[in-house]
Design a protein around this motif. Sequence first.
Motif, mmCIF file in Angstrom:
data_model
loop_
_atom_site.group_PDB
_atom_site.id
_atom_site.type_symbol
_atom_site.label_atom_id
_atom_site.label_comp_id
_atom_site.label_asym_id
_atom_site.label_seq_id
_atom_site.Cartn_x
_atom_site.Cartn_y
_atom_site.Cartn_z
ATOM 1 N N ASP A 131 9.040 4.141 -6.883
ATOM 2 C CA ASP A 131 9.926 3.652 -6.043
ATOM 3 C C ASP A 131 9.616 3.725 -4.575
ATOM 4 O OD1 ASP A 131 12.154 2.266 -5.052
ATOM 5 O OD2 ASP A 131 13.465 3.792 -5.097
ATOM 6 N N ALA A 132 9.704 2.554 -3.689
ATOM 7 C CA ALA A 132 9.137 2.492 -2.675
ATOM 8 C C ALA A 132 9.808 3.221 -1.470
ATOM 9 C CB ALA A 132 8.885 1.199 -1.847
ATOM 10 N N LEU A 133 11.315 3.061 -1.583
ATOM 11 C CA LEU A 133 12.172 3.450 -0.746
ATOM 12 C C LEU A 133 12.894 4.875 -1.149
ATOM 13 C CD1 LEU A 133 13.691 0.231 0.949
ATOM 14 C CD2 LEU A 133 11.903 1.574 1.753
ATOM 15 N N MET A 134 12.505 5.963 -0.544
ATOM 16 C CA MET A 134 13.184 7.319 -1.249
ATOM 17 C C MET A 134 13.304 8.291 -0.071
ATOM 18 S SD MET A 134 11.387 8.002 -4.688
ATOM 19 C CE MET A 134 9.690 8.320 -3.990
ATOM 20 N N PRO A 135 14.433 9.085 0.066
ATOM 21 C CA PRO A 135 14.532 10.216 1.006
ATOM 22 C C PRO A 135 13.625 10.975 0.977
ATOM 23 C CG PRO A 135 16.298 10.400 -0.607
ATOM 24 C CD PRO A 135 15.664 8.991 -1.160
ATOM 25 N N VAL A 136 13.645 11.763 1.752
ATOM 26 C CA VAL A 136 12.604 13.106 2.070
ATOM 27 C C VAL A 136 11.271 12.610 2.172
ATOM 28 C CG1 VAL A 136 11.766 15.361 1.082
ATOM 29 C CG2 VAL A 136 14.146 14.324 0.675
ATOM 30 N N MET A 137 10.731 11.877 1.213
ATOM 31 C CA MET A 137 9.514 11.328 1.041
ATOM 32 C C MET A 137 9.359 10.072 0.446
ATOM 33 S SD MET A 137 5.709 12.879 -0.717
ATOM 34 C CE MET A 137 5.545 14.100 0.523
ATOM 35 N N ASP A 138 9.187 8.900 1.286
ATOM 36 C CA ASP A 138 8.896 7.625 0.555
ATOM 37 C C ASP A 138 7.899 7.289 -0.304
ATOM 38 O OD1 ASP A 138 7.077 7.010 2.238
ATOM 39 O OD2 ASP A 138 8.360 6.039 3.907
ATOM 40 N N GLY A 139 7.967 6.066 -1.040
ATOM 41 C CA GLY A 139 7.097 5.845 -1.905
ATOM 42 C C GLY A 139 5.784 5.542 -1.360
ATOM 43 N N PHE A 140 5.720 5.172 -0.224
ATOM 44 C CA PHE A 140 4.370 4.899 0.582
ATOM 45 C C PHE A 140 3.495 6.126 0.635
ATOM 46 C CE2 PHE A 140 7.226 1.113 1.693
ATOM 47 C CZ PHE A 140 6.549 0.088 1.254
ATOM 48 N N THR A 141 4.173 7.218 1.502
ATOM 49 C CA THR A 141 3.767 8.469 1.692
ATOM 50 C C THR A 141 3.123 9.249 0.509
ATOM 51 O OG1 THR A 141 5.170 8.551 3.628
ATOM 52 C CG2 THR A 141 4.135 10.351 2.754
ATOM 53 N N CYS A 142 3.826 8.961 -0.478
ATOM 54 C CA CYS A 142 3.990 9.593 -1.911
ATOM 55 C C CYS A 142 2.512 8.950 -2.415
ATOM 56 C CB CYS A 142 4.836 9.753 -2.924
ATOM 57 S SG CYS A 142 4.535 10.272 -4.342
ATOM 58 N N CYS A 143 2.271 7.872 -2.478
ATOM 59 C CA CYS A 143 1.233 7.098 -3.026
ATOM 60 C C CYS A 143 0.156 7.411 -2.423
ATOM 61 C CB CYS A 143 1.562 5.431 -2.979
ATOM 62 S SG CYS A 143 0.254 4.468 -3.535
ATOM 63 N N THR A 154 10.097 -2.087 -5.452
ATOM 64 C CA THR A 154 10.467 -2.052 -4.080
ATOM 65 C C THR A 154 11.214 -3.248 -4.272
ATOM 66 O OG1 THR A 154 10.186 -2.472 -1.748
ATOM 67 C CG2 THR A 154 8.608 -3.689 -3.267
ATOM 68 N N ALA A 155 12.558 -3.058 -3.213
ATOM 69 C CA ALA A 155 13.369 -4.241 -2.971
ATOM 70 C C ALA A 155 13.170 -5.110 -1.749
ATOM 71 C CB ALA A 155 14.938 -3.724 -2.652
ATOM 72 N N LEU A 156 11.773 -4.715 -0.905
ATOM 73 C CA LEU A 156 11.500 -5.341 -0.078
ATOM 74 C C LEU A 156 10.771 -6.520 -0.244
ATOM 75 C CD1 LEU A 156 10.254 -1.952 2.071
ATOM 76 C CD2 LEU A 156 12.609 -3.289 2.227
ATOM 77 N N TYR A 157 10.954 -7.580 0.425
ATOM 78 C CA TYR A 157 10.244 -8.912 0.277
ATOM 79 C C TYR A 157 9.191 -9.162 1.297
ATOM 80 C CZ TYR A 157 13.532 -9.357 -3.286
ATOM 81 O OH TYR A 157 14.631 -9.328 -4.388
ATOM 82 N N ASP A 158 9.172 -8.507 2.436
ATOM 83 C CA ASP A 158 8.449 -8.982 3.746
ATOM 84 C C ASP A 158 6.971 -8.643 3.307
ATOM 85 O OD1 ASP A 158 7.901 -6.109 5.286
ATOM 86 O OD2 ASP A 158 9.486 -6.070 3.826
#
Length: 686
Positions: free
Chosen positions: A57-69, A87-91
């Motif tokens: 999942d891209a958006l998560m508290p503490v450590m988001d998906g981008f950082t984890c990846c 992700t729920a982001l479309y941009d």
Amino acid sequence: MTNQDSALVLVVDDDDLTRMHLCFLMQQAGYQVVEASNGYEALNTYTRVHPDIVLLDALMPVMDGFTCCAKLQALSDGESIPVLMITALYDQASVEEAFAVGASDFITKPIHWPVLSQRVRRLLTANRTMQKLRQQTEQAQLQEAQLRMALEAAHMGIWNRDLQTNKITYSDNLEALYGVEKGTFDGTYEAFINCIHLQERNFVNCVIQQAIQEGTDYDIEFRVVLPTGSIRWLASKGVMFHDASGVAVRISGVDMDITKRKQAHAELQRQNKRSQLFADITLKIRQSLQIDEILQTSVKEVQKLLHADRVFIWRLKSDGSFIVVEEAVVDGVAAVSGQEITDPCFGEDYIQQYRQGRISSIPDIEQADIPPCYVQLLQRFHVRATLVVPIFLQNQLWGLLIAHQCVYPRKWTNWEIQMLRQLADQIGIALAQSAILEKETRQRQELARSNEQLQQFAFIASHDLQEPLRKIKTFGERLKTTCSDSINEQGHDYLERMQNAALRMQSLIEDLLTLSRVTTRAQPFVCVNLAETAQEVLSDLEVRIQQSKGRVEVGDLPTIKADPVQMRQLLQNLIGNALKFHRQEVPPIVKIYGQFFNNQSDQVSVNSEMCEIVVEDNGIGFEEKYIDRIFNIFQRLHGRQEYEGTGIGLAICRKIAERHHGSITAQSKPQQGAKFIVRLAVNSHN
């Protein structure tokens, strides 16, 4: 991806409901599932179980998906793990960021299961394919490295030549094999031909062109010239490949450095040639047993073998000085033989060194560390290089074998030094054999003189000694006839003893004459029928046989080539002794027969080379320890009062047997008779 693949899926989402739903869907599809609710938990889980794919999942508290990846990609094996970003982001920025941190693909919420299922399956399939390609690449790299190591270890290189473009591709080490600087070989056939030794280019080109025309393989050996000027031998094997129509389109080959093998083969040939040369020279040296010929042959053969300017032999004299005994020189070089050579440096110390086997090898006297007086002596005879080896005769220093190079310096090789040492040993052996021959010649001359003196004695004995005996016998008989009445009994006794002594002396002289005439008055060998000869002897001994009441049995006897008179003497002595030495009150029985030596049958065969003549009796016999004694002259085992005779008869028998290339021996026991065995050659020659 089908459920039997059982891939392990890591589902990471902070929303419990979403995470549970995703896990359920993955399990329903046949996958194994582990889960995590945030980035930190995802990293720990990944490190522990190493899943095949991550749904993140891209958006998560503490450590988001981008950082984890991004952190997953930083792990040792993280680059190869497929990550599907949810992700729920479309941009556009979020999409670019997802791929920038290492995501393999992304999917937007709300999630449609058919889309998610296809994305997961494609990502797993693609990852598996990439892993196989990566393994194959690594394996190919490993095999290439191993092949390169094998080629380098075997000093080999491989190449391919496209016959359409005439271009050559090759392994890295082929350039080094041909001595070409790395990266400078342009891959053309002309560049390859130019690497080959000039004398062999035409040969190699003809072989290759013929192989192309005939569509056959080839296997050749040739030389290449390295940049240093040295020569390298290569073995090249080419295999031809054809198109569907049978036309040769490509040659693949392997070249191998065979320089060491060629050098070993050449060295073996040199050694064989040297061994043959040594054997030939040794044979020439040993063919003669005359010292002068031995030394003359030695210096000539050594000079030819070494191509030396001068070869000569010094002989050590009893006073410690040397004398030149033989020499061989090339035209234009001054001879040493006949000149007085005094070496002020060559004292007892030098002689002692040569006695201990010293070999002197000087390649250049002007550069050598030798006394100036020795240099001056060598310069007197224009010597630039010298090689000296000792010659030993029966472990004593006999002389020196010396080779000189007079025009230029010369480095004497180990082979030349060892060869000269071995030839010096052969000269010593030949000298020893010559000395033995000389000694034997002197002994033969002494023996010839002794035989001549014996013949003179025989002549004297046959004339001068017998004449006084005849007078003694004659006057004794006259004295006995005319003065018998006036001689008392003691006088008659003296007269009888004198006549008996004269008779014994006459018998002794006659036997000695017979012994000496075995060789001095021998007759030529002819065919002798021993059976007939035995009958003639029995006729002569008829009276003795009757007086002793004896019996002589003659068996099969062969016909041989022999001296007929001596064969009669031999049989008469042996049969006569058998009759004479019989036991008291026991009539003698004598058996004489022949048998062929080494013949297994009892039949006499004239084709055998040796025969035995056996004279066997039942007489008094003797101890066998006296066998050697009874065949010596004047040796008797019994007193003259018991048995008459001079003690020469068996000595005559032995001499006759030896003249006929045979021998005589006996077997006996006291009071059990005796057996005399004569072995003779059937076809003897004088």
